[in-house]
Scaffold this motif. Structure first.
Motif, PDB file in Angstrom:
ATOM      1  N   GLY A 119      32.645  37.552  37.479  1.00  0.00           N
ATOM      2  CA  GLY A 119      32.820  37.422  36.041  1.00  0.00           C
ATOM      3  C   GLY A 119      34.272  37.336  35.616  1.00  0.00           C
ATOM      4  O   GLY A 119      34.566  37.304  34.420  1.00  0.00           O
ATOM      5  N   ASN A 120      35.189  37.336  36.594  1.00  0.00           N
ATOM      6  CA  ASN A 120      36.621  37.260  36.307  1.00  0.00           C
ATOM      7  C   ASN A 120      37.255  36.177  37.170  1.00  0.00           C
ATOM      8  O   ASN A 120      37.303  36.312  38.402  1.00  0.00           O
ATOM      9  N   GLU A 121      37.728  35.126  36.543  1.00  0.00           N
ATOM     10  CA  GLU A 121      38.253  33.977  37.283  1.00  0.00           C
ATOM     11  C   GLU A 121      39.437  34.358  38.169  1.00  0.00           C
ATOM     12  O   GLU A 121      39.577  33.865  39.283  1.00  0.00           O
ATOM     13  N   PHE A 122      40.303  35.260  37.673  1.00  0.00           N
ATOM     14  CA  PHE A 122      41.494  35.597  38.465  1.00  0.00           C
ATOM     15  C   PHE A 122      41.140  36.319  39.753  1.00  0.00           C
ATOM     16  O   PHE A 122      41.838  36.209  40.753  1.00  0.00           O
ATOM     17  N   PHE A 123      40.021  37.087  39.764  1.00  0.00           N
ATOM     18  CA  PHE A 123      39.572  37.682  41.018  1.00  0.00           C
ATOM     19  C   PHE A 123      38.829  36.651  41.864  1.00  0.00           C
ATOM     20  O   PHE A 123      39.033  36.560  43.080  1.00  0.00           O
ATOM     21  N   GLY A 124      37.948  35.885  41.237  1.00  0.00           N
ATOM     22  CA  GLY A 124      37.197  34.885  41.985  1.00  0.00           C
ATOM     23  C   GLY A 124      38.101  33.914  42.722  1.00  0.00           C
ATOM     24  O   GLY A 124      37.830  33.514  43.867  1.00  0.00           O
ATOM     25  N   ALA A 125      39.209  33.543  42.090  1.00  0.00           N
ATOM     26  CA  ALA A 125      40.117  32.568  42.700  1.00  0.00           C
ATOM     27  C   ALA A 125      40.900  33.134  43.876  1.00  0.00           C
ATOM     28  O   ALA A 125      41.332  32.396  44.762  1.00  0.00           O
ATOM     29  N   SER A 126      41.077  34.456  43.892  1.00  0.00           N
ATOM     30  CA  SER A 126      41.897  35.070  44.947  1.00  0.00           C
ATOM     31  C   SER A 126      41.082  35.839  45.975  1.00  0.00           C
ATOM     32  O   SER A 126      41.651  36.436  46.888  1.00  0.00           O
ATOM     33  N   TRP A 127      39.746  35.793  45.849  1.00  0.00           N
ATOM     34  CA  TRP A 127      38.879  36.646  46.673  1.00  0.00           C
ATOM     35  C   TRP A 127      38.541  35.960  47.998  1.00  0.00           C
ATOM     36  O   TRP A 127      37.406  35.589  48.250  1.00  0.00           O
ATOM     37  N   SER A 128      39.535  35.842  48.873  1.00  0.00           N
ATOM     38  CA  SER A 128      39.308  35.184  50.164  1.00  0.00           C
ATOM     39  C   SER A 128      40.491  35.455  51.084  1.00  0.00           C
ATOM     40  O   SER A 128      41.488  36.080  50.688  1.00  0.00           O
TER      41      SER A 128
END
Length: 519
Positions: A220-229
């Motif tokens: 639900g948070n783009e800034f976490f989704g984009a860095s979660w890898s």
């Protein structure tokens, strides 16, 4: 398929009702739901155990574990609803392996059904409407695994509504087996009796607020989704610490060990939610499909890359060692602390060290997740700290993100500080349900998302059984010793550093609030 949702009415039967789990967790959780109007409006709760207890005595035992704590509900309302809740409880005793007690139970269940039918307008509870079945039953097995099959069989034979007249569900507590063969054996006996749709394997960690928050936090948070890898994250830790030892229960724990007790179930469940790919929806099976896919991508545990330990006497001699427990084998190699690296071989996580670590008799009691991000490009930053997201699951729910910022003033020096979300201050007026409250409600609403599916259980035991066989075999290694009350076993900091975790420079860490250590 008709969803078996408990709406207007329900009979709940708690097996093992005289035991600690039922008194300390199950009945208080049922009261918590009742207090907040989350149980069906027509409800009857039965306690069932082998021990014969007068009903008033049983209610007194239950009442002693239902205590007021600060919440949006006033103490007066709490007391009034507690008294009403106790009137809903009945108790009966009987064996688990014979049908005599189950037949008596069925008479009481039918009596409850009849009272609903008698008092309902136009026989509302006896229709074919999918949301108004006549008989709706939830069986909660707060029992050791040795009793699961006997109770499950007797319930199916004696207390299962006839086709078209209602439905029933059954909740079973961990442990779900001792290793892969025993888990398979248990499942082979339960599966013919209760379908996967009717069976709820409860792992209470999946009901904790911060664990249930993981999917929203991530997706639900783009800034976490984009860095979660692996492109941005250098390491992950999921840790569990208890400040006490076995305290006379070593005979039980000696057969379990910290890996079975905490890591193979609780921490692995947290790991799956932390690392799965985005499910196509919040449908329970969509989430559980992703969890199974993730578990299948974990490589076998490297038996030469683990840290195991057992607690010894405290440095001041006031606390006993594990082996001082008279119920423990004096030569026991039981593991009371373990740090186990997990490697996920997929596009998102390949190469990111993930450490599951848990221990007893340590200096603190907490469960937390630490996600450390990669170092920023050096250049103008010579020794800047890494960003780190910390999610505290218990005892208090907190999320904070360590960030680098400029120190106030004329200088361009940097400092490590944090963005802090503390639930007890931010959501002070909210009811945050206990884990068991949340999970029992999920069951009532036919939501399997936070329960363990059969194939998920199979894959998790496949992962840990070789490690357990190695540690418990005749040639298994001896655990290192650590003093009761230690922060960690010797060698842990080095072990974490070798798995790409870099410790914060605490001299530059600016806490967001005044704390005793900073005065």
């Amino acid at each position: 398929m008709v969803r078996a949702v408990f709406k207007d009415h329900c009979a709940i039967v708690v097996f093992g009702a005289s035991g600690d789990l039922a008194k300390k967790k199950t009945f208080p959780a049922l009261f918590g739901l009742y207090l907040h109007d989350e149980l069906p409006k027509n409800i009857k709760i039965f306690g069932y155990a082998r021990t014969s207890i007068p009903l008033d005595d049983f209610k007194s035992r239950i009442a002693s574990f239902i205590k007021y704590k600060k919440s949006p509900i006033s103490e007066q309302v709490f007391s009034e609803k507690k008294e009403k809740f106790l009137t809903l409880i009945d108790y009966l005793s009987g064996p688990y392996d014979k049908n005599t007690g189950f037949k008596e139970l069925e008479s009481k269940l039918l009596e409850f059904d009849s009272s609903l039918l008698k008092n309902s307008p136009s026989g509302t509870y006896n229709t074919n409407d999918s949301n108004k079945f006549f008989s709706q039953r939830l069986y909660y097995l707060a029992l050791p695994p040795s009793a699961f099959v006997d109770v499950a069989r007797n319930l199916k034979e004696n207390n299962y509504p006839e086709k078209g007249t209602g439905f029933a569900k059954i909740i079973v507590e961990k442990p779900f087996g001792h290793d892969l063969p025993s888990a398979r054996e248990l499942q082979s006996k339960l599966a013919p009796l209760w379908s996967e749709d009717e069976l709820y394997r409860i792992d209470h960690y999946l009901g904790k607020e911060m664990v249930k928050n993981l999917l929203v936090l991530r997706f639900g948070n783009e800034f976490f989704g984009a860095s979660w890898s692996r492109k941005h994250i250098s390491s992950i830790q999921i840790s569990f610490k208890e400040p006490f030892g076995t305290e006379g229960r070593g005979g039980y724990f000696d057969k379990i060990g910290i890996i079975r007790d905490v890591i193979q179930n609780h921490l692995l469940q947290v790991l799956t939610l932390l690392t799965i790919d985005r499910p196509i929806s919040f449908d329970p099976e969509a989430i559980r499909d992703e969890k199974v896919k993730l578990l299948k991508s974990i490589s076998p545990i490297d038996l030469n890359d683990i840290l195991i330990a057992q607690y010894d006497k405290s440095l001041d001699g006031t606390k006993p060692s594990y082996l001082d427990d008279k119920t423990v084998d004096p030569n026991s190699k039981c593991v009371t602390y373990a740090a186990i690296p997990i490697n996920i071989e997929n596009e998102r996580w390949d190469g990111v060290p993930i450490i599951l670590r848990a221990g007893k008799a340590l200096n603190d009691g907490k469960v937390e997740i630490r996600i450390q991000f990669k170092q920023v490009a050096r250049g103008v930053f010579k020794n800047i700290d890494r960003n780190e997201l910390v999610i505290k699951i218990q005892p208090k729910e907190v999320i904070y993100l360590k960030i680098n910022a400029k120190l106030p003033g004329l200088a361009t020096s940097t400092t490590l500080t944090d963005l802090d979300l503390s639930y007890d201050s931010r959501y002070e007026s909210f009811w945050i349900p206990e884990a068991y409250e949340s999970l029992i409600r999920d069951c009532l609403h036919d939501d399997h998302s936070n329960f363990v599916r059969d194939d998920e259980l199979e894959v998790s035991w496949k992962l840990f059984t070789p490690l357990l066989n190695y540690l418990e075999g005749p040639d298994g290694p001896a655990p290192v010793k650590y003093p009761y009350g230690a922060r960690s076993p010797p060698g842990l900091d080095k072990f974490l550093n070798e798995h790409n975790y870099k410790f914060t420079n605490n001299e530059t860490y600016q806490w967001p609030v005044i704390r005793p250590e900073n005065l």
